[in-house]
Scaffold this motif. Structure first.
Motif, PDB file in Angstrom:
ATOM      1  N   UNK A   1       0.823  -1.210   0.000  1.00 61.65           N
ATOM      2  CA  UNK A   1       0.000   0.000   0.000  1.00 61.65           C
ATOM      3  C   UNK A   1       0.859   1.262   0.000  1.00 61.65           C
ATOM      4  N   UNK A   2       1.906   1.310   0.823  1.00 57.80           N
ATOM      5  CA  UNK A   2       2.687   2.542   0.988  1.00 57.80           C
ATOM      6  C   UNK A   2       4.101   2.437   0.432  1.00 57.80           C
ATOM      7  N   UNK A   3       4.584   1.227   0.118  1.00 56.52           N
ATOM      8  CA  UNK A   3       5.957   1.056  -0.334  1.00 56.52           C
ATOM      9  C   UNK A   3       6.884   0.765   0.837  1.00 56.52           C
ATOM     10  N   UNK A   4       7.978   0.045   0.565  1.00 53.56           N
ATOM     11  CA  UNK A   4       8.894  -0.350   1.622  1.00 53.56           C
ATOM     12  C   UNK A   4       9.644   0.835   2.202  1.00 53.56           C
ATOM     13  N   UNK A   5       9.804   1.908   1.428  1.00 49.11           N
ATOM     14  CA  UNK A   5      10.556   3.056   1.917  1.00 49.11           C
ATOM     15  C   UNK A   5       9.884   3.774   3.078  1.00 49.11           C
ATOM     16  N   UNK A   6       8.560   3.658   3.171  1.00 48.93           N
ATOM     17  CA  UNK A   6       7.834   4.361   4.233  1.00 48.93           C
ATOM     18  C   UNK A   6       7.161   3.403   5.208  1.00 48.93           C
ATOM     19  N   UNK A   7       7.599   2.144   5.206  1.00 47.59           N
ATOM     20  CA  UNK A   7       6.895   1.146   6.007  1.00 47.59           C
ATOM     21  C   UNK A   7       7.119   1.368   7.501  1.00 47.59           C
ATOM     22  N   UNK A   8       8.293   1.881   7.912  1.00 42.45           N
ATOM     23  CA  UNK A   8       8.540   2.089   9.339  1.00 42.45           C
ATOM     24  C   UNK A   8       7.599   3.135   9.906  1.00 42.45           C
ATOM     25  N   UNK A   9       7.494   4.284   9.245  1.00 47.72           N
ATOM     26  CA  UNK A   9       6.553   5.305   9.703  1.00 47.72           C
ATOM     27  C   UNK A   9       5.118   4.862   9.578  1.00 47.72           C
ATOM     28  N   UNK A  10       4.799   4.094   8.528  1.00 48.63           N
ATOM     29  CA  UNK A  10       3.431   3.612   8.341  1.00 48.63           C
ATOM     30  C   UNK A  10       3.026   2.663   9.465  1.00 48.63           C
ATOM     31  N   UNK A  11       3.935   1.803   9.896  1.00 47.34           N
ATOM     32  CA  UNK A  11       3.633   0.905  11.008  1.00 47.34           C
ATOM     33  C   UNK A  11       3.318   1.688  12.274  1.00 47.34           C
ATOM     34  N   UNK A  12       4.097   2.732  12.542  1.00 45.40           N
ATOM     35  CA  UNK A  12       3.850   3.527  13.735  1.00 45.40           C
ATOM     36  C   UNK A  12       2.507   4.227  13.694  1.00 45.40           C
ATOM     37  N   UNK A  13       2.192   4.870  12.568  1.00 46.18           N
ATOM     38  CA  UNK A  13       0.905   5.560  12.448  1.00 46.18           C
ATOM     39  C   UNK A  13      -0.254   4.565  12.477  1.00 46.18           C
ATOM     40  N   UNK A  14      -0.060   3.402  11.861  1.00 48.79           N
ATOM     41  CA  UNK A  14      -1.119   2.396  11.864  1.00 48.79           C
ATOM     42  C   UNK A  14      -1.419   1.924  13.280  1.00 48.79           C
ATOM     43  N   UNK A  15      -0.378   1.681  14.059  1.00 51.28           N
ATOM     44  CA  UNK A  15      -0.592   1.265  15.442  1.00 51.28           C
ATOM     45  C   UNK A  15      -1.256   2.384  16.252  1.00 51.28           C
ATOM     46  N   UNK A  16      -0.911   3.629  15.949  1.00 53.89           N
ATOM     47  CA  UNK A  16      -1.538   4.757  16.644  1.00 53.89           C
ATOM     48  C   UNK A  16      -3.032   4.804  16.378  1.00 53.89           C
ATOM     49  N   UNK A  17      -3.430   4.669  15.119  1.00 58.46           N
ATOM     50  CA  UNK A  17      -4.845   4.773  14.770  1.00 58.46           C
ATOM     51  C   UNK A  17      -5.632   3.587  15.314  1.00 58.46           C
ATOM     52  N   UNK A  18      -5.068   2.383  15.209  1.00 57.52           N
ATOM     53  CA  UNK A  18      -5.805   1.201  15.647  1.00 57.52           C
ATOM     54  C   UNK A  18      -5.886   1.079  17.155  1.00 57.52           C
ATOM     55  N   UNK A  19      -5.147   1.918  17.883  1.00 60.85           N
ATOM     56  CA  UNK A  19      -5.215   1.864  19.345  1.00 60.85           C
ATOM     57  C   UNK A  19      -6.612   2.163  19.864  1.00 60.85           C
ATOM     58  N   UNK A  20      -7.413   2.887  19.072  1.00 62.82           N
ATOM     59  CA  UNK A  20      -8.796   3.161  19.477  1.00 62.82           C
ATOM     60  C   UNK A  20      -9.564   1.852  19.641  1.00 62.82           C
ATOM     61  N   UNK A  21      -9.383   0.943  18.681  1.00 62.27           N
ATOM     62  CA  UNK A  21     -10.059  -0.345  18.783  1.00 62.27           C
ATOM     63  C   UNK A  21      -9.557  -1.180  19.941  1.00 62.27           C
ATOM     64  N   UNK A  22      -8.223  -1.186  20.159  1.00 64.33           N
ATOM     65  CA  UNK A  22      -7.671  -1.945  21.271  1.00 64.33           C
ATOM     66  C   UNK A  22      -8.091  -1.399  22.622  1.00 64.33           C
ATOM     67  N   UNK A  23      -8.289  -0.076  22.698  1.00 67.89           N
ATOM     68  CA  UNK A  23      -8.660   0.543  23.974  1.00 67.89           C
ATOM     69  C   UNK A  23     -10.112   0.266  24.337  1.00 67.89           C
ATOM     70  N   UNK A  24     -10.996   0.232  23.347  1.00 69.08           N
ATOM     71  CA  UNK A  24     -12.427   0.137  23.628  1.00 69.08           C
ATOM     72  C   UNK A  24     -12.982  -1.276  23.508  1.00 69.08           C
TER      73      UNK A  24
END
Length: 497
Positions: free
Chosen positions: A381-404
């Motif tokens: 989806x984002x390319x390997x060059x941006x996968x590290x930042x994408x993983x961090x942002x993805x975990x940030x957004x999905x934390x809403x589901x894990x919290x509730x």
């Protein structure tokens, strides 16, 4: 000719020679350098050691999270609190792991993965040791929730990104093998924790968990990055930008905030949030549900163990099959997610122990098959060059589901008196996530979409950073990439070949 004129002619000739040399050997573009960095992935060698580090780290992060249901019943009885209140312990820890993941990825971009993961291992163990002295649920929220959760954030995402950078052709298999630690931990930890609680009580058991978590410090020491940390070189040499603009561009570069305007990434983040809301509910409440319907403590713990074995098989099988390229990974992800949601809805139907074991095996296999694909789809989806930042942002957004997710499940149990509605809600979240995944761009195509060209990428995923640096970079551009392999002095000999 006067001496002053001669000096001026010589100076002009030197400038002309430098310009000719630059024209003969132009600098690589950022896209070319990222491609060369991706080609440098060895697909083996020391990468298998990094996979081993992910194996242990995932076992000591999500393996622990899955088996904390053993402590759930003890906390309810000891503190005399409701199921909803106790469920917040695991939810806060999981949410912190995901919410603070961008901090872990940004720190890895600046300081490197190794020291960040080692610090995370220390915080993870410290949280459990402090939790062993808790006198109220608030203390458990702060220790097991915030401190250990922060440590998990610094460990998990940078380690996964390191494995992705080491593998290209066998990436799904490598991630699947690394994640088998979660299944193995689910098999071993649940009866082990039950035994520790009976022998040492829950306080002594938490001390043992703290000691186990310190092993993640050694896992971090084993990570050898393929190059120097991704320090933002663009803004270091741009003298025409003021300090505020330079700082803003650094923040956007470290956190990869340009992905927030990427349609495919945002769609996938919403889908993963729904996955996260239902995925962990069984690992928190399955033991309590088993004891609630009349099974013994060790029978309930064995259900998690059987689920862990099926999880291991599912992860390896899914990673191996996806690397064959027969079916696109987003399509496989949708299939396994739908089956996972259906198996969760069937858990309350099983009132006989053998039936519960069968459904748990199906659930564990589907959960294991889905997990490596959820991460392996991201580079597409984002390319390997941006996968590290994408993983961090993805975990940030999905934390809403894990919290509730878990507190909602606990609240439904308190209202209905059983966990039936809780498991139905968990399965519904996964089905919703499956439907959102099907709305990804190019999802209905039989072939993977081509990576966008640099010009298209700027037009589609333009960020504030691009606006700030647009004119300056066109005049004085400093490309960024990881350093070549031979510039890293501590790489092993096999990689240097």
């Amino acid at each position: 000719m006067k001496p002053e004129q001669c000096t001026e002619v010589v100076r002009k000739m030197e400038v002309a020679m430098k310009c000719c040399a630059m024209m003969e050997k132009p600098q690589k573009t950022q896209e070319e350098q990222q491609s060369s960095t991706q080609m440098a992935a060895p697909d083996g060698g020391w990468g298998w050691v990094v996979v081993g580090s992910l194996f242990v780290s995932s076992a000591l992060v999500f393996g622990l999270i899955r088996c904390l249901g053993v402590f759930f019943v003890e906390f309810v009885q000891y503190f005399g609190e409701s199921a909803q209140a106790v469920s917040w312990i695991t939810s806060i820890g999981l949410a912190m792991q995901q919410l603070m993941s961008p901090i872990g990825t940004a720190a890895s971009n600046v300081y490197g993965t190794r020291p960040v993961v080692m610090m995370g291992g220390f915080l993870s163990g410290l949280g459990f040791i402090l939790a062993s002295q808790a006198t109220s649920l608030l203390h458990l929220y702060l220790t097991m929730g915030f401190i250990s959760g922060l440590g998990w954030a610094l460990v998990f995402t940078p380690t996964v990104a390191s494995v992705m950078q080491y593998f290209t052709m066998r990436r799904s298999l490598a991630i699947g093998l690394g994640f088998t630690g979660v299944g193995l931990a689910s098999f071993a930890f649940s009866p082990l924790f039950q035994y520790l609680v009976e022998v040492y009580a829950w306080r002594g058991a938490l001390l043992v968990l703290g000691g186990l978590s310190f092993n993640m410090i050694a896992c971090g020491a084993l990570i050898r990055p393929l190059g120097k940390p991704k320090v933002v070189l663009k803004t270091e040499n741009l003298t025409k930008l003021n300090k505020c603009s330079s700082l803003l561009s650094r923040i956007f570069e470290c956190f990869e905030l340009s992905l927030l305007s990427h349609r495919g990434f945002l769609t996938y983040a919403v889908a993963i949030t729904f996955f996260n809301a239902g995925y962990f509910i069984p690992y928190i409440h399955l033991v309590a549900h088993s004891r609630h319907i009349g099974f013994t403590e060790y029978q309930a713990a064995f259900v998690i163990s059987v689920t862990g074995v099926a999880d291991i098989v599912g992860r390896v099988a899914s990673g191996w099959f996806s690397d064959l390229g027969k079916i696109r990974m987003p399509h496989m992800l949708v299939v396994w997610t739908g089956l996972l949601g259906l198996s969760l809805m069937l858990i309350p139907v099983a009132v006989v122990y053998s039936g519960l074991i069968v459904i748990s095996v199906v659930y564990g296999f589907c959960a294991g098959a889905m997990t490596p694909l959820a991460f392996a789809v991201l580079p597409e989806i984002v390319g390997i060059g941006r996968v590290l930042g994408a993983l961090g942002l993805l975990q940030l957004i999905e934390s809403v589901g894990g919290l509730l997710g878990a507190p909602l499940s606990g609240w439904l149990k308190d209202c209905t008196g059983s966990y039936t509605v809780s498991f139905i809600a968990a399965g519904s979240f996964l089905v919703l996530g499956m439907l959102v995944t099907m709305s990804l761009p190019y999802f209905w195509s039989c072939t993977a979409p081509p990576l966008p060209s640099p010009s298209k990428r700027k037009s589609q995923d333009g960020s504030i950073e691009d606006g700030l640096l647009k004119q300056t970079l066109s005049l004085n551009s400093v490309p960024e990439n990881l350093c070549p392999l031979d510039d890293t002095p501590y790489l092993d000999k096999e990689l240097e070949k």
